[in-house]
Every structure is written in C-alpha cells, then in structure tokens.
Motif scaffolding. Structure first.
Motif, PDB file in Angstrom:
ATOM      1  N   PRO A  98      15.841 141.137   8.054  1.00 59.30           N
ATOM      2  CA  PRO A  98      16.258 142.278   8.874  1.00 59.30           C
ATOM      3  C   PRO A  98      17.668 142.742   8.496  1.00 59.30           C
ATOM      4  O   PRO A  98      18.492 141.942   8.036  1.00 59.30           O
ATOM      5  CB  PRO A  98      16.233 141.725  10.307  1.00 59.30           C
ATOM      6  N   LEU A  99      17.934 144.013   8.699  1.00 61.74           N
ATOM      7  CA  LEU A  99      19.282 144.513   8.481  1.00 61.74           C
ATOM      8  C   LEU A  99      20.239 143.854   9.475  1.00 61.74           C
ATOM      9  O   LEU A  99      21.297 143.341   9.114  1.00 61.74           O
ATOM     10  CB  LEU A  99      19.310 146.041   8.643  1.00 61.74           C
ATOM     11  N   LEU A 100      19.842 143.871  10.741  1.00 62.89           N
ATOM     12  CA  LEU A 100      20.627 143.215  11.794  1.00 62.89           C
ATOM     13  C   LEU A 100      19.732 142.244  12.528  1.00 62.89           C
ATOM     14  O   LEU A 100      18.573 142.555  12.826  1.00 62.89           O
ATOM     15  CB  LEU A 100      21.196 144.244  12.769  1.00 62.89           C
ATOM     16  N   SER A 101      20.259 141.076  12.835  1.00 64.74           N
ATOM     17  CA  SER A 101      19.486 140.071  13.556  1.00 64.74           C
ATOM     18  C   SER A 101      20.383 139.382  14.575  1.00 64.74           C
ATOM     19  O   SER A 101      21.478 138.918  14.235  1.00 64.74           O
ATOM     20  CB  SER A 101      18.905 139.042  12.579  1.00 64.74           C
ATOM     21  N   ALA A 102      19.926 139.353  15.820  1.00 72.83           N
ATOM     22  CA  ALA A 102      20.631 138.635  16.890  1.00 72.83           C
ATOM     23  C   ALA A 102      19.759 137.460  17.313  1.00 72.83           C
ATOM     24  O   ALA A 102      18.552 137.613  17.492  1.00 72.83           O
ATOM     25  CB  ALA A 102      20.883 139.556  18.074  1.00 72.83           C
ATOM     26  N   THR A 103      20.376 136.301  17.470  1.00 70.56           N
ATOM     27  CA  THR A 103      19.636 135.092  17.820  1.00 70.56           C
ATOM     28  C   THR A 103      20.314 134.385  18.983  1.00 70.56           C
ATOM     29  O   THR A 103      21.508 134.070  18.907  1.00 70.56           O
ATOM     30  CB  THR A 103      19.575 134.124  16.624  1.00 70.56           C
ATOM     31  N   GLY A 104      19.557 134.172  20.046  1.00 72.59           N
ATOM     32  CA  GLY A 104      20.045 133.406  21.191  1.00 72.59           C
ATOM     33  C   GLY A 104      21.292 133.964  21.840  1.00 72.59           C
ATOM     34  O   GLY A 104      22.163 133.212  22.281  1.00 72.59           O
ATOM     35  N   LEU A 105      21.380 135.291  21.932  1.00 76.86           N
ATOM     36  CA  LEU A 105      22.601 135.899  22.488  1.00 76.86           C
ATOM     37  C   LEU A 105      22.689 135.705  23.998  1.00 76.86           C
ATOM     38  O   LEU A 105      21.747 135.983  24.743  1.00 76.86           O
ATOM     39  CB  LEU A 105      22.638 137.402  22.199  1.00 76.86           C
ATOM     40  N   HIS A 106      23.845 135.233  24.420  1.00 72.05           N
ATOM     41  CA  HIS A 106      24.198 135.167  25.837  1.00 72.05           C
ATOM     42  C   HIS A 106      25.583 135.793  25.988  1.00 72.05           C
ATOM     43  O   HIS A 106      26.487 135.501  25.196  1.00 72.05           O
ATOM     44  CB  HIS A 106      24.251 133.726  26.351  1.00 72.05           C
ATOM     45  N   VAL A 107      25.744 136.643  26.987  1.00 67.45           N
ATOM     46  CA  VAL A 107      27.046 137.214  27.314  1.00 67.45           C
ATOM     47  C   VAL A 107      27.253 137.029  28.809  1.00 67.45           C
ATOM     48  O   VAL A 107      26.463 137.531  29.620  1.00 67.45           O
ATOM     49  CB  VAL A 107      27.135 138.710  26.957  1.00 67.45           C
ATOM     50  N   THR A 108      28.287 136.296  29.168  1.00 72.60           N
ATOM     51  CA  THR A 108      28.572 136.036  30.582  1.00 72.60           C
ATOM     52  C   THR A 108      29.943 136.578  30.945  1.00 72.60           C
ATOM     53  O   THR A 108      30.838 136.678  30.100  1.00 72.60           O
ATOM     54  CB  THR A 108      28.512 134.531  30.895  1.00 72.60           C
ATOM     55  N   PHE A 109      30.089 136.920  32.225  1.00 73.53           N
ATOM     56  CA  PHE A 109      31.371 137.393  32.750  1.00 73.53           C
ATOM     57  C   PHE A 109      31.729 136.547  33.970  1.00 73.53           C
ATOM     58  O   PHE A 109      30.876 136.366  34.862  1.00 73.53           O
ATOM     59  CB  PHE A 109      31.279 138.865  33.157  1.00 73.53           C
TER      60      PHE A 109
END
Length: 337
Positions: free
Chosen positions: A7-18
């Motif tokens: 893939p051109l872009l690949s995100a794996t297991g992304l978590h974003v917390t605040f």
C-alpha cells in the motif's frame, strides 16, 4: 498466487488518546485502526460526527502522533522529527472543507497557491508551477486568477484554489476532509469530478473524510465505516453500500433518499469515547439488538459482552458484528470472497 502490492499508506494498530480534564477518564478518540490506501485509490472514511474520523485523518497526516501503532508511507515508517515530517507533508497534502476559512483573505490566489512552494524552498519556476496547479484544478486560464482575492471568487472557485494549493507540490496522496460539505449542490458534482480526474490523470491517491455515504458512492473505490474510534465495516464501495452487513452502516444508508428504505432512527447519542461500552461498541444503539433479532440469532449475549477484533486494513470486505457473522447473508458474502 498473485502478490498483493505494498500500500502507499498503511496504518497498523493506531490508537490516539487524550487525557481527561480534572481526573476524568482518558478519551480513546481512535481505538485500534488498521487502514491501507493503495496507489491511485480513493478511500472514503465515513461516520457521524464525533466518531473519530477527523482525529484519524490528522494522525495519518502526521499532525498528531499516535499514542500507539505505526504508519508507513511507501513502505517506510513515518518519522516524527521535523525534517522527516516536512518531507512527508510534501508527499501528503490536506484539503479542508471550508475554503473561506483556509484561505487568507489578504493573500491573492497566486500567493495562496505558492505558499507551499515557498515553505519547501522550491527551486524551479514558481510562476509556472502555480499556473500548472491552477490549471489542473480547473481554473483556466490560470493567469486570470493570479491577482484575485478569495472574496472575489465563488465557493467552487475557492475550493479549486485550495485544491491547487495542495497539487502544487505534486503530492502522491491527498486527505480531503468533507471536501464539498460547504458547497452548493450544483458545484459539488464538479469538485467530485475534479478529484476523480486527478486520480485518473496523475495517479493521485485520496482519503476522503465524510459523513455522507452518497458522496462515498460517487467517488470512492473503497469505503471504511467508522464508529466510536474503530472501523466497523470496510470493503469495495459497491459491496458495502449495496449489501451492508453492519447495523450501523444499514442505519447510515437508510436515510439516503435513494435508498428507498425506512429510515432507521438510532437511540441516543454516540457514547462518550472516554466510556466505551463493553462487548460490541454499537450494542447500546443497535436496532438489531433492540428489535430482538440478535436474540433470535443467538448472539445477543455476545453483543453485550464480547468485544470484536480490529478489522484488517486490506481491500477485502470485512465487518465487526456478531449478528452479521451469524446470518446466512454474511456467510454467503464471506464465501464469495
């Protein structure tokens, strides 16, 4: 056996917390996402307000570092040092939904489009590059627009200037956040046609962030439906929108005039991302569970107590739903794949 292209872009297991304020629980805005975007592919990221899609888009742009997880672009991990991010943002550009807000009213069209070239210290002919970008965005002859200000343009022309500002650096991927939400219906089709022509002529990839499944149908190759920080259904746009498996996707589609279905009114508001429920994260609002259909299918207890796995980021049709997995239609869909 054919090899799947990288893939051109690949995100794996992304978590974003605040962090919560004054001791409040941590908000999990993005709570486990895998997502791939191929070369020359348009992916629509769809969901209602507050589902986390804009936070995910900002993370993919490198504007927010993920709490955990990884992003790769062109097979290389995304670095967060200033030089690495500057190089990345030349290859990945953002198109915002409100051109009036994203264009400086004191800057001419020429200066607005040339800004990216100046930031990245472009060594070529600036005037030629600006003219080419405006022309690609459908503002022809481009010289007519050089000295105009945003207030002298129509809404559609302003959006084309924003697109030209992204194109001037010749990116490989654009992230368009609600690109036609602020435009009249008569202009929306022109901007969507422009994005499609850019894909066909330049091989440009795009992630289109939207709450509008109708827009996804008109522009996307693939759709990812997001709910409460996680993708709950994904696949080729025709399969997902013609045969939606997840009750949330079915509810979103039911309100489209062309669906012909009885609109599904979901109970309550989306849950607080700092208090994500156990089991299926949609179960408190699920019309299938409320109607007793999940009980008849023998999965009601699972819906309330058993969490679902993160969907893979590839291009196969996938759904995170206990009821869909237990129904013959879902089984047939899996068999077809």
């Amino acid at each position: 056996m054919t090899t799947t292209p990288t893939p051109l872009l690949s995100a794996t297991g992304l978590h974003v917390t605040f962090p919560g304020r004054r001791g409040a629980p941590t908000a999990r805005a993005v709570d486990g996402v895998d997502l791939d975007i191929g070369e020359g592919e348009i992916v629509a990221l769809v969901g209602e307000s507050g589902c986390g899609k804009t936070t995910l888009a900002r993370t993919l742009l490198g504007l927010l570092p993920p709490t955990t997880g990884a992003i790769t672009f062109g097979g290389a991990p995304l670095g967060y040092q200033s030089a690495a991010l500057k190089a990345y943002r030349k290859r990945v550009q953002l198109v915002l939904q409100d051109p009036s807000g994203s264009l400086n009213p004191r800057h001419t069209v020429y200066d607005a489009v040339a800004e990216g070239l100046r930031i990245h210290r472009y060594k070529g002919d600036e005037r030629e590059a600006v003219a080419e970008a405006l022309s690609r965005a459908g503002l022809r002859p481009p010289e007519r627009f050089f000295l105009r200000y945003p207030h002298e343009l129509s809404g559609g022309q302003r959006q084309r200037v924003v697109i030209a500002g992204a194109l001037v650096l010749k990116p490989e991927l654009i992230v368009a956040d609600e690109p036609v939400a602020s435009l009249d219906a008569s202009v929306r089709g022109e901007i969507l046609a422009l994005l499609l022509s850019l894909r066909d002529e330049l091989g440009l990839s795009a992630l289109v962030v939207t709450h509008d499944l109708g827009l996804a149908w008109n522009i996307a190759d693939r759709v990812a439906v997001m709910y409460l920080g996680r993708i709950v259904e994904t696949g080729p746009v025709e399969q997902v929108l013609m045969s939606p498996q997840h009750p949330y996707t079915q509810a979103l589609l039911s309100v489209l005039p062309e669906s012909g279905a009885e609109p599904v009114v979901l109970a309550g508001e989306p849950p607080d991302p700092s208090r994500i429920p156990g089991g299926c994260r949609f179960h408190a609002r699920c019309q299938i569970l409320a109607s007793g259909e999940a009980e008849r299918s023998g999965v009601a207890a699972k819906c309330r107590t058993e969490a679902l796995p993160i969907l893979a980021g590839g291009d196969t049709t996938q759904v995170a739903c206990h009821w869909a997995a237990a129904t013959p239609a879902a089984a047939e869909s899996e068999k077809a794949l």
